[in-house]
Structure formats: structure tokens, C-alpha cells
Design a protein around this motif. Structure first.
Motif, PDB file in Angstrom:
ATOM      1  N   ILE A 101       5.870   1.844   3.214  1.00  0.00           N
ATOM      2  CA  ILE A 101       4.962   1.675   4.358  1.00  0.00           C
ATOM      3  C   ILE A 101       4.296   3.005   4.699  1.00  0.00           C
ATOM      4  CG2 ILE A 101       4.809   1.148   6.826  1.00  0.00           C
ATOM      5  CD1 ILE A 101       7.136  -0.838   6.392  1.00  0.00           C
ATOM      6  N   VAL A 102       5.053   4.072   4.662  1.00  0.00           N
ATOM      7  CA  VAL A 102       4.499   5.404   4.932  1.00  0.00           C
ATOM      8  C   VAL A 102       3.411   5.720   3.908  1.00  0.00           C
ATOM      9  CG1 VAL A 102       5.010   7.876   4.960  1.00  0.00           C
ATOM     10  CG2 VAL A 102       6.554   6.260   6.110  1.00  0.00           C
ATOM     11  N   GLU A 103       3.690   5.449   2.633  1.00  0.00           N
ATOM     12  CA  GLU A 103       2.706   5.695   1.582  1.00  0.00           C
ATOM     13  C   GLU A 103       1.453   4.851   1.809  1.00  0.00           C
ATOM     14  OE1 GLU A 103       2.194   5.477  -3.277  1.00  0.00           O
ATOM     15  OE2 GLU A 103       3.866   4.415  -2.348  1.00  0.00           O
ATOM     16  N   LEU A 104       1.644   3.587   2.115  1.00  0.00           N
ATOM     17  CA  LEU A 104       0.511   2.696   2.359  1.00  0.00           C
ATOM     18  C   LEU A 104      -0.310   3.183   3.551  1.00  0.00           C
ATOM     19  CD1 LEU A 104      -1.069   0.083   1.777  1.00  0.00           C
ATOM     20  CD2 LEU A 104       0.544  -1.093   3.289  1.00  0.00           C
TER      21      LEU A 104
ATOM     22  N   VAL B  91      -3.200  -1.031  13.386  1.00  0.00           N
ATOM     23  CA  VAL B  91      -2.286  -1.332  14.500  1.00  0.00           C
ATOM     24  C   VAL B  91      -1.166  -2.246  14.031  1.00  0.00           C
ATOM     25  CG1 VAL B  91      -2.125  -2.574  16.710  1.00  0.00           C
ATOM     26  CG2 VAL B  91      -3.947  -0.901  16.352  1.00  0.00           C
ATOM     27  N   ASP B  92      -1.515  -3.294  13.288  1.00  0.00           N
ATOM     28  CA  ASP B  92      -0.494  -4.211  12.778  1.00  0.00           C
ATOM     29  C   ASP B  92       0.477  -3.491  11.850  1.00  0.00           C
ATOM     30  OD1 ASP B  92      -1.669  -6.288  14.186  1.00  0.00           O
ATOM     31  OD2 ASP B  92      -2.700  -7.127  12.431  1.00  0.00           O
ATOM     32  N   LEU B  93      -0.042  -2.641  10.985  1.00  0.00           N
ATOM     33  CA  LEU B  93       0.810  -1.894  10.059  1.00  0.00           C
ATOM     34  C   LEU B  93       1.710  -0.917  10.818  1.00  0.00           C
ATOM     35  CD1 LEU B  93       1.543  -1.490   7.101  1.00  0.00           C
ATOM     36  CD2 LEU B  93      -0.274   0.244   6.973  1.00  0.00           C
ATOM     37  N   ALA B  94       1.178  -0.274  11.843  1.00  0.00           N
ATOM     38  CA  ALA B  94       1.973   0.661  12.651  1.00  0.00           C
ATOM     39  C   ALA B  94       3.130  -0.054  13.344  1.00  0.00           C
ATOM     40  CB  ALA B  94       1.095   1.369  13.668  1.00  0.00           C
ATOM     41  N   LYS B  95       2.881  -1.269  13.826  1.00  0.00           N
ATOM     42  CA  LYS B  95       3.949  -2.044  14.470  1.00  0.00           C
ATOM     43  C   LYS B  95       5.055  -2.373  13.469  1.00  0.00           C
ATOM     44  CE  LYS B  95       1.024  -4.240  17.935  1.00  0.00           C
ATOM     45  NZ  LYS B  95       0.333  -5.489  18.324  1.00  0.00           N
ATOM     46  N   ILE B  96       4.651  -2.785  12.282  1.00  0.00           N
ATOM     47  CA  ILE B  96       5.637  -3.096  11.249  1.00  0.00           C
ATOM     48  C   ILE B  96       6.403  -1.835  10.868  1.00  0.00           C
ATOM     49  CG2 ILE B  96       5.922  -3.806   8.840  1.00  0.00           C
ATOM     50  CD1 ILE B  96       3.632  -5.813   9.317  1.00  0.00           C
ATOM     51  N   LYS B  97       5.686  -0.738  10.727  1.00  0.00           N
ATOM     52  CA  LYS B  97       6.338   0.536  10.382  1.00  0.00           C
ATOM     53  C   LYS B  97       7.367   0.899  11.444  1.00  0.00           C
ATOM     54  CE  LYS B  97       5.226   5.403   9.702  1.00  0.00           C
ATOM     55  NZ  LYS B  97       4.138   6.387   9.817  1.00  0.00           N
ATOM     56  N   GLN B  98       7.028   0.743  12.703  1.00  0.00           N
ATOM     57  CA  GLN B  98       7.956   1.055  13.788  1.00  0.00           C
ATOM     58  C   GLN B  98       9.200   0.163  13.706  1.00  0.00           C
ATOM     59  OE1 GLN B  98       6.361   0.466  17.709  1.00  0.00           O
ATOM     60  NE2 GLN B  98       7.947   1.698  18.670  1.00  0.00           N
ATOM     61  N   HIS B  99       9.009  -1.113  13.438  1.00  0.00           N
ATOM     62  CA  HIS B  99      10.142  -2.035  13.329  1.00  0.00           C
ATOM     63  C   HIS B  99      10.973  -1.791  12.075  1.00  0.00           C
ATOM     64  CE1 HIS B  99       7.674  -4.857  16.039  1.00  0.00           C
ATOM     65  NE2 HIS B  99       8.594  -4.258  16.763  1.00  0.00           N
ATOM     66  N   SER B 100      10.345  -1.210  11.045  1.00  0.00           N
ATOM     67  CA  SER B 100      11.054  -1.004   9.779  1.00  0.00           C
ATOM     68  C   SER B 100      12.210  -0.022   9.912  1.00  0.00           C
ATOM     69  CB  SER B 100      10.089  -0.519   8.692  1.00  0.00           C
ATOM     70  OG  SER B 100       9.725   0.837   8.891  1.00  0.00           O
TER      71      SER B 100
ATOM     72  N   VAL C 146      11.687  -5.664   7.489  1.00  0.00           N
ATOM     73  CA  VAL C 146      10.337  -6.162   7.777  1.00  0.00           C
ATOM     74  C   VAL C 146       9.614  -6.573   6.498  1.00  0.00           C
ATOM     75  CG1 VAL C 146      10.080  -4.782   9.888  1.00  0.00           C
ATOM     76  CG2 VAL C 146       9.355  -3.829   7.672  1.00  0.00           C
ATOM     77  N   SER C 147      10.352  -6.680   5.402  1.00  0.00           N
ATOM     78  CA  SER C 147       9.717  -6.880   4.109  1.00  0.00           C
ATOM     79  C   SER C 147       8.867  -8.138   4.045  1.00  0.00           C
ATOM     80  CB  SER C 147      10.748  -6.860   2.984  1.00  0.00           C
ATOM     81  OG  SER C 147      11.782  -7.771   3.234  1.00  0.00           O
ATOM     82  N   ASP C 148       9.360  -9.250   4.577  1.00  0.00           N
ATOM     83  CA  ASP C 148       8.571 -10.488   4.529  1.00  0.00           C
ATOM     84  C   ASP C 148       7.295 -10.355   5.352  1.00  0.00           C
ATOM     85  OD1 ASP C 148      10.447 -11.673   2.902  1.00  0.00           O
ATOM     86  OD2 ASP C 148      11.475 -12.698   4.544  1.00  0.00           O
TER      87      ASP C 148
END
Length: 135
Positions: free
Chosen positions: A45-48, A83-92, A97-99
Motif C-alpha cells: 500500500i505504501v508503494e502504491l 482518500v479511499d487509499l489513505a483510509k485503507i492504509k490507516q486500517h492496514s 484490508v487485503s480484500d
């Protein structure tokens, strides 16, 4: 899910970056199936995120430079994904959060590149940025 030439815009730099995004997606898919899934997914996720920030800046600069009339909407789409990716990153950090991540990225990449990015191609073709083979 892999790159397909139907996603080509005819703009070399953009097409190369889009292909890199699909390479990152492939690494995400590997991370999701790895033994050490938590850290592998988090670092993917960080790389993405890092690559998306670069890609968005390049694409937005190109569109701004050539006076793309729907630039504000295009930027808004980029920001919404970020924003959506940042939320997933925070939850990861706390949960798997893989799915959620795979659904977001796969859906967004195909929809954004195949529809939203393709929408600017005719405008950039008139600015002689797009090769004649671009859709």
C-alpha cells in the motif's frame, strides 16, 4: 488482473506509468497471498500510494499544460481515490484490508484508466500529444 493494450492512451509517459500501476497491482496480489500478509500488504500500500502520487502529479500537469476543460473533475477523481487509499492504509496497521484493497484498486484502475483517462485523449490529440494510434 493484468495490463491490456485496450487501456493505452497513446501518451507514452502515461501509458508506461499505467503499466507500472498494474505491476504494483500484481505485487499487491502476491502480498495478499503471502505468509506474512499483514506487513507485505501494508508495504505494498505504501508503494502504491507513493507511485500514485507521482502519477497523479504527472498526469495533472500534462492536462493543465494543455488546458484540459475537465481538469477539476479529473483532479477530484484522483483525490477521491487517494482518500479511499489513505483510509485503507490507516486500517492496514490494525486489520487485514487485503480484500477491501484489491476491490478498490482493481475497480478503480480499470474504470479510471479505461473511462476517465480515455476521456482526455481526444483533447490531447488536438494538442498533438497523443500518437495517432492512441484511442
Amino acid at each position: 488482473m493484468s495490463w491490456t493494450d485496450s487501456l493505452l492512451t497513446g501518451i507514452d509517459e502515461i501509458d508506461e506509468q499505467h503499466q507500472v500501476l498494474f505491476d504494483v497491482l500484481a505485487r499487491l496480489e502476491l502480498a495478499v497471498s503471502s505468509e506474512d500478509k499483514w506487513s507485505a500488504v501494508h508495504f505494498a500500500i505504501v508503494e502504491l500510494t507513493n507511485f500514485m502520487n507521482i502519477h497523479f502529479a504527472v498526469e495533472e500537469a500534462l492536462l493543465r499544460l494543455h488546458g484540459y476543460p475537465d481538469l477539476d473533475a479529473h483532479i477530484a477523481a484522483h483525490r477521491a481515490f487517494s482518500v479511499d487509499l489513505a483510509k485503507i492504509k490507516q486500517h492496514s496497521i490494525r486489520q487485514d484490508v487485503s480484500d477491501e484493497l484489491m476491490v478498490l484498486v482493481k475497480t478503480w484502475l480499470v474504470e479510471h484508466i479505461g473511462v476517465v483517462d480515455k476521456a482526455y485523449v481526444p483533447h490531447l490529440r488536438t494538442a498533438a500529444v497523443v500518437k495517432s494510434g492512441g484511442n
